[in-house]
Write a protein that holds these residues in place. Structure first.
Motif, mmCIF file in Angstrom:
data_model
loop_
_atom_site.group_PDB
_atom_site.id
_atom_site.type_symbol
_atom_site.label_atom_id
_atom_site.label_comp_id
_atom_site.label_asym_id
_atom_site.label_seq_id
_atom_site.Cartn_x
_atom_site.Cartn_y
_atom_site.Cartn_z
ATOM 1 N N SER A 161 0.828 -1.199 0.000
ATOM 2 C CA SER A 161 0.000 0.000 0.000
ATOM 3 C C SER A 161 0.863 1.251 0.000
ATOM 4 N N LYS A 162 0.500 2.202 -0.836
ATOM 5 C CA LYS A 162 1.209 3.472 -0.850
ATOM 6 C C LYS A 162 0.894 4.281 0.399
ATOM 7 N N GLN A 163 -0.245 3.987 1.018
ATOM 8 C CA GLN A 163 -0.636 4.721 2.215
ATOM 9 C C GLN A 163 0.341 4.484 3.367
ATOM 10 N N ALA A 164 0.868 3.256 3.474
ATOM 11 C CA ALA A 164 1.832 2.970 4.542
ATOM 12 C C ALA A 164 3.084 3.820 4.374
ATOM 13 N N SER A 165 3.513 4.010 3.128
ATOM 14 C CA SER A 165 4.682 4.852 2.864
ATOM 15 C C SER A 165 4.380 6.309 3.190
ATOM 16 N N LYS A 166 3.185 6.764 2.852
ATOM 17 C CA LYS A 166 2.804 8.134 3.179
ATOM 18 C C LYS A 166 2.717 8.326 4.687
ATOM 19 N N ASP A 167 2.179 7.321 5.384
ATOM 20 C CA ASP A 167 2.091 7.402 6.836
ATOM 21 C C ASP A 167 3.478 7.471 7.467
ATOM 22 N N ALA A 168 4.424 6.729 6.916
ATOM 23 C CA ALA A 168 5.792 6.758 7.435
ATOM 24 C C ALA A 168 6.416 8.133 7.222
ATOM 25 N N ASP A 169 6.201 8.721 6.051
ATOM 26 C CA ASP A 169 6.727 10.056 5.787
ATOM 27 C C ASP A 169 6.112 11.087 6.718
ATOM 28 N N GLU A 170 4.802 10.954 6.951
ATOM 29 C CA GLU A 170 4.113 11.876 7.849
ATOM 30 C C GLU A 170 4.655 11.760 9.271
ATOM 31 N N SER A 171 4.849 10.545 9.736
ATOM 32 C CA SER A 171 5.366 10.313 11.077
ATOM 33 C C SER A 171 6.783 10.871 11.207
ATOM 34 N N TYR A 172 7.597 10.688 10.183
ATOM 35 C CA TYR A 172 8.964 11.197 10.182
ATOM 36 C C TYR A 172 8.967 12.724 10.253
ATOM 37 N N SER A 173 8.056 13.354 9.528
ATOM 38 C CA SER A 173 7.962 14.813 9.538
ATOM 39 C C SER A 173 7.538 15.331 10.900
ATOM 40 N N VAL A 174 6.587 14.663 11.525
ATOM 41 C CA VAL A 174 6.142 15.064 12.856
ATOM 42 C C VAL A 174 7.289 14.923 13.849
ATOM 43 N N ALA A 175 8.069 13.864 13.718
ATOM 44 C CA ALA A 175 9.218 13.664 14.603
ATOM 45 C C ALA A 175 10.197 14.819 14.506
ATOM 46 N N GLU A 176 10.430 15.295 13.308
ATOM 47 C CA GLU A 176 11.392 16.378 13.133
ATOM 48 C C GLU A 176 10.877 17.698 13.699
ATOM 49 N N VAL A 177 9.570 17.889 13.663
ATOM 50 C CA VAL A 177 9.008 19.095 14.286
ATOM 51 C C VAL A 177 9.201 19.025 15.806
ATOM 52 N N TYR A 178 8.931 17.865 16.401
ATOM 53 C CA TYR A 178 9.173 17.700 17.838
ATOM 54 C C TYR A 178 10.653 17.837 18.174
ATOM 55 N N LEU A 179 11.511 17.349 17.300
ATOM 56 C CA LEU A 179 12.948 17.424 17.565
ATOM 57 C C LEU A 179 13.442 18.867 17.569
ATOM 58 N N GLU A 180 12.788 19.724 16.817
ATOM 59 C CA GLU A 180 13.160 21.150 16.823
ATOM 60 C C GLU A 180 13.064 21.746 18.223
ATOM 61 N N LEU A 181 12.058 21.305 18.992
ATOM 62 C CA LEU A 181 11.918 21.799 20.371
ATOM 63 C C LEU A 181 13.119 21.395 21.224
ATOM 64 N N ALA A 182 13.573 20.162 21.037
ATOM 65 C CA ALA A 182 14.752 19.701 21.770
ATOM 66 C C ALA A 182 16.003 20.449 21.316
ATOM 67 N N LEU A 183 16.107 20.721 20.030
ATOM 68 C CA LEU A 183 17.267 21.458 19.518
ATOM 69 C C LEU A 183 17.286 22.888 20.048
ATOM 70 N N ASP A 184 16.114 23.505 20.135
ATOM 71 C CA ASP A 184 16.047 24.850 20.706
ATOM 72 C C ASP A 184 16.491 24.845 22.167
ATOM 73 N N PHE A 185 16.089 23.808 22.911
ATOM 74 C CA PHE A 185 16.516 23.673 24.306
ATOM 75 C C PHE A 185 18.035 23.529 24.389
ATOM 76 N N LEU A 186 18.601 22.689 23.534
ATOM 77 C CA LEU A 186 20.054 22.479 23.551
ATOM 78 C C LEU A 186 20.799 23.751 23.182
ATOM 79 N N ASP A 187 20.278 24.509 22.214
ATOM 80 C CA ASP A 187 20.916 25.774 21.839
ATOM 81 C C ASP A 187 20.873 26.777 22.981
#
Length: 163
Positions: free
Chosen positions: A106-132
């Motif tokens: 299913s192409k949807q599983a690949s889209k879901d993985a991309d979406e999850s990866y993108s959300v992870a990077e948005v959350y990671l920005e908060l941690a990067l701001d804390f580290l900075d």
């Protein structure tokens, strides 16, 4: 993942319970797959951005700052884990060979993985701001160029990479 040594090297050994709080996963999910994906997400996705030393701070927090960092990193780690699970575990090796799950093509599983990866990077920005903010000069091992979120804002509207 049945080894206690590998399980103890995770940011949190109860990753399955944490995932159920933030991501829609089955209650009867194979925990060994989740922990294997979590280990890969931690080793590959988190370490390449925030560095091994900061991941170790999350595994063994020694101060309040480490606890804060861990709390900021966990959501990103969980979404990276989800993306890894969607991409990596589409089949099972059995006595009769490799069996691919029905939804794996299913192409949807690949889209879901991309979406999850993108959300992870948005959350990671908060941690990067804390580290900075914590140590602006000591964040040399943090490479923000490795972040490539697929969530873009154009004209005040949020557009996701899976649309």
């Amino acid at each position: 993942m049945n080894g206690i040594e590998l399980e103890n090297s995770l940011i949190s050994p109860d990753v399955c319970d944490l995932m159920q709080d933030r991501i829609s996963v089955q209650l009867d999910i194979d925990q060994t797959r989740v922990k294997a994906a979590a280990h890969i997400a931690q080793t590959v996705d988190l370490s390449r951005v925030i560095g091994v030393a900061n991941v170790q701070r999350c595994i063994n927090p020694q101060s309040d700052a480490d606890d804060t960092l861990k709390a900021l990193v966990i959501p990103a780690w969980l979404f990276y884990t989800n993306a890894r699970m969607l991409r990596m575990f589409n089949g099972t090796l059995t006595d009769s060979g490799y069996v691919v799950a029905e939804e794996a093509s299913s192409k949807q599983a690949s889209k879901d993985a991309d979406e999850s990866y993108s959300v992870a990077e948005v959350y990671l920005e908060l941690a990067l701001d804390f580290l900075d903010a914590e140590t602006p000069t000591a964040s040399d091992d943090i490479d923000r160029t490795t972040l490539t979120p697929k969530i873009r804002v154009f004209g005040g509207q949020e557009n996701r990479g899976s649309n």
